[in-house]
Design an enzyme around this catalytic site. Structure first.
Site, PDB file in Angstrom:
ATOM      1  CB  SER A 192      -0.887  -0.007   1.252  1.00  0.00           C
ATOM      2  OG  SER A 192      -1.278   1.319   1.563  1.00  0.00           O
TER       3      SER A 192
ATOM      4  CG  HIS B  98      -3.815  -1.719  -1.482  1.00  0.00           C
ATOM      5  ND1 HIS B  98      -4.934  -2.498  -1.734  1.00  0.00           N
ATOM      6  CD2 HIS B  98      -4.169  -0.883  -0.476  1.00  0.00           C
ATOM      7  CE1 HIS B  98      -5.914  -2.156  -0.910  1.00  0.00           C
ATOM      8  NE2 HIS B  98      -5.482  -1.164  -0.137  1.00  0.00           N
TER       9      HIS B  98
ATOM     10  CG  MET C 143      -8.309   6.935   2.366  1.00  0.00           C
ATOM     11  SD  MET C 143      -7.383   6.977   3.906  1.00  0.00           S
ATOM     12  CE  MET C 143      -6.620   5.345   3.874  1.00  0.00           C
TER      13      MET C 143
ATOM     14  CG  HIS D 250      -9.218  -0.064  -0.200  1.00  0.00           C
ATOM     15  ND1 HIS D 250      -8.569  -0.209   1.020  1.00  0.00           N
ATOM     16  CD2 HIS D 250     -10.538  -0.110   0.082  1.00  0.00           C
ATOM     17  CE1 HIS D 250      -9.470  -0.332   1.977  1.00  0.00           C
ATOM     18  NE2 HIS D 250     -10.666  -0.260   1.443  1.00  0.00           N
TER      19      HIS D 250
ATOM     20  CG  MET E  89     -11.223   3.022   2.226  1.00  0.00           C
ATOM     21  SD  MET E  89      -9.605   3.064   3.037  1.00  0.00           S
ATOM     22  CE  MET E  89      -8.544   3.116   1.597  1.00  0.00           C
TER      23      MET E  89
ATOM     24  CG  MET F 155     -11.413  -2.863   5.377  1.00  0.00           C
ATOM     25  SD  MET F 155      -9.881  -2.554   4.469  1.00  0.00           S
ATOM     26  CE  MET F 155      -8.936  -1.591   5.660  1.00  0.00           C
TER      27      MET F 155
ATOM     28  N   GLY G  95      -0.848   2.077   9.605  1.00  0.00           N
ATOM     29  CA  GLY G  95      -0.373   1.976  10.980  1.00  0.00           C
ATOM     30  C   GLY G  95      -1.489   1.823  12.001  1.00  0.00           C
TER      31      GLY G  95
ATOM     32  CG  ASP H  66      -5.918  -2.878   3.506  1.00  0.00           C
ATOM     33  OD1 ASP H  66      -4.867  -2.556   4.087  1.00  0.00           O
ATOM     34  OD2 ASP H  66      -6.556  -2.106   2.764  1.00  0.00           O
TER      35      ASP H  66
HETATM   36  C1  DX5 Z   1      -6.186   1.514   5.730  1.00  0.00           C
HETATM   37  C2  DX5 Z   1      -5.741   1.250   4.312  1.00  0.00           C
HETATM   38  C3  DX5 Z   1      -4.612   0.333   4.268  1.00  0.00           C
HETATM   39  C4  DX5 Z   1      -3.367   0.833   4.950  1.00  0.00           C
HETATM   40  C5  DX5 Z   1      -2.629  -0.343   5.522  1.00  0.00           C
HETATM   41  O1  DX5 Z   1      -7.262   2.341   5.744  1.00  0.00           O
HETATM   42  O2  DX5 Z   1      -6.808   0.720   3.555  1.00  0.00           O
HETATM   43  O3  DX5 Z   1      -4.327  -0.143   2.953  1.00  0.00           O
HETATM   44  O4  DX5 Z   1      -2.516   1.574   4.097  1.00  0.00           O
HETATM   45  O5  DX5 Z   1      -1.642   0.122   6.359  1.00  0.00           O
HETATM   46  P1  DX5 Z   1      -0.876  -0.852   7.395  1.00  0.00           P
HETATM   47  O6  DX5 Z   1      -0.323  -1.982   6.633  1.00  0.00           O
HETATM   48  O7  DX5 Z   1       0.161   0.064   7.972  1.00  0.00           O
HETATM   49  O8  DX5 Z   1      -1.905  -1.271   8.409  1.00  0.00           O
HETATM   50 ZN    ZN Z   2      -6.332  -0.314   1.626  1.00  0.00          ZN
END
Ligand code: DX5
Ligand code: ZN
Length: 220
Positions: free
Chosen positions: A10, A35, A39, A68, A70, A139, A147, A177
């Protein structure tokens, strides 16, 4: 794919000053997909990337772009993301009251269709849509940021969805994810996940991107 599972870095946690380098390093280190976390500042609290960034990613790599979404009303931008070069568009069940139509529209645009669900959304909410999905994304954090805190209960949800996919013979990818690391990947793989998104474990690895990808590959 260089193994029996997919690794999808990602880029949300990568250094955007060096996006071209980031994409090249991911590919040479054996990443399978890239990925891209879109957002909208409404469905999730953060505001990130749109079709513009997807277009630049498309110029920078020939790896599949796993996008993805969101965002609320993703239907409004499906065409723009497809034209920008997305390989797959994954929508949230929470934002799509007409999920079958949305998934069919994505396929009609020439992309693979993905469906995802937040940690608090029950597994069964996507069962009816499985025949229309090329990928299901579970998710394992509340979406919005890299993070986030891994939610171990999502292992059970992955297993539940895997069982239903096997029952109906779905060939779709089962992706996870959020908080995926060498520690959490094995239990998700055992539960039936076949594709793993990771930001922190790859882009914040102390020894660099290639070491982060290698550590996930070795964990599986
Ligand atoms: C979260 C995202 C993820 C995120 C994952 O909202 O959809 O793709 O970047 O980050 P890590 O691997 O740090 O949890
Ligand atoms: Zn994601």
């Amino acid at each position: 794919m260089t193994d029996n599972f997919v690794i999808a870095p990602s880029i949300l946690s990568s250094d955007f000053l060096d996006l071209g380098d980031v994409l090249r390093t991911c590919k040479s280190a054996g990443a399978d997909w890239i990925h891209v976390d879109v957002m909208d500042g409404h469905f999730v609290p953060n505001l990130t990337m749109g079709p513009f960034i997807v277009r630049h990613c498309r110029r920078g790599t020939d790896l599949p772009l796993d996008v993805h979404l969101m965002m609320e009303n993703p239907e409004r931008l499906l065409e723009a993301f497809a034209e920008a070069g997305a390989s797959r568009l994954t929508v949230h069940v929470e934002t799509c009251p007409h999920l079958h139509r949305t998934l069919e529209d994505i396929r009609a645009l020439g992309c693979e269709a993905g469906v995802t669900l937040n940690p608090a959304t029950p597994a069964a909410s996507i069962f009816q849509a499985l025949p229309f999905a090329d990928l299901v994304l579970v998710m394992s954090v509340d979406p919005g940021f890299s993070g986030g805190t891994y939610i171990p209960e999502m292992v059970g949800k992955v297993a539940e969805i895997r069982k239903e996919m096997n029952r109906i013979g779905s060939p779709a990818w089962l992706e996870v994810d959020g908080g995926i690391s060498p520690e959490t990947l094995p239990e998700m793989e055992a539960a039936g996940a076949t594709a793993f998104v990771a930001a922190t474990a790859i882009f914040k690895h102390p020894d660099g991107i290639a070491a982060g990808i290698a550590s996930l590959r070795e964990a599986g």
